[in-house]
Design an enzyme around this catalytic site. Sequence first.
Site, PDB file in Angstrom:
ATOM      1  N   GLU A  98       0.830  -1.219   0.000  1.00  0.00           N
ATOM      2  CA  GLU A  98       0.000   0.000   0.000  1.00  0.00           C
ATOM      3  C   GLU A  98       0.860   1.263   0.000  1.00  0.00           C
ATOM      4  O   GLU A  98       1.174   1.819   1.049  1.00  0.00           O
ATOM      5  CB  GLU A  98      -0.944   0.028   1.204  1.00  0.00           C
ATOM      6  N   LYS A 133      -2.768  -2.027  -2.948  1.00  0.00           N
ATOM      7  CA  LYS A 133      -3.801  -1.131  -2.408  1.00  0.00           C
ATOM      8  C   LYS A 133      -3.363   0.286  -2.752  1.00  0.00           C
ATOM      9  O   LYS A 133      -2.361   0.786  -2.243  1.00  0.00           O
ATOM     10  CB  LYS A 133      -3.959  -1.317  -0.899  1.00  0.00           C
TER      11      LYS A 133
END
Length: 301
Positions: free
Chosen positions: A182, A219
Amino acid sequence: MSTTFAGNKLQFDKVKTKPGFIAALDQSGGSTPTALHAYGLTDDAWSSDDEMFALVHQMRARIITSPAFTGEHILGAILFENTMDRDIDGIPTADFLWEKKNVVPFLKVDKGLAAEQDGVRVMKPMPGLDELLKRAVAKHVFGTKMRSVILHANKAGIQAVVDQQFEVARQIIAAGLVPIVEPEVDIHCPDKAEAETILKASLAAELDKLPEGQYVMLKLTLPSVDDFYADFVKHPRVLKVVALSGGYTRAEADDLLRRNHGVVASFSRALAEGLSAQQSDAEFDATLGKSIQSIFDASMT
């Protein structure tokens, strides 16, 4: 040991092929009071960290046990370490998610963000990561999540974020788990589109280095250009591309998500929007159900 994924194949197939989104239930440390305030609790509701974490577990357990929260719409749920270590209805949280809800459990493993340098905030060191990964495997967790933040389109800074993310990702893969990488681009980044262009090139280079049989999930912030990450959706080493809500309202995030085909949501604050401790179970379940349905629908483009 083999680094080819050897975890739960049913969970792998669900994340890869089934409809749905990832519920992010992993606020921790400094973000926990914010989550509790949004849930309608004031600071006088707890007098210690232990009490605070007990309250946030009650909130998460209420979400997870709600009849609205099922594997029909939800692929997986990201847990904070403290949540993984607790039970729901006498069952360890990760087992409850999979056995009772058909929802794949993930664990947030980062220890927060370092101070800004070169326009980014990399992750703080994680000296106990190997031990945490062993515990996660023992508790039947499928994957992990770790977050960095990009504040400016600084090439050196963005490369440092991606280098660190994939260094840790390789450690996680070796432990038998699937990492969610992420590298969040702050939605207020003044040169957001340029930052995303630099990030995309750095991510592509790392993904192409992954050997066959190794997988990551990505993500990412909802991009300034629609379908900007379409190549990653199709990449053979990417199990799933998920989007964070990043400070957008749920309506804004849903609208942006619909314009990015093949990307599904991994919303935290936007998922819990409108929920409060003061609601009756019927009101709570109805509000959560509407949120889940709207996020699911936006994830189906």
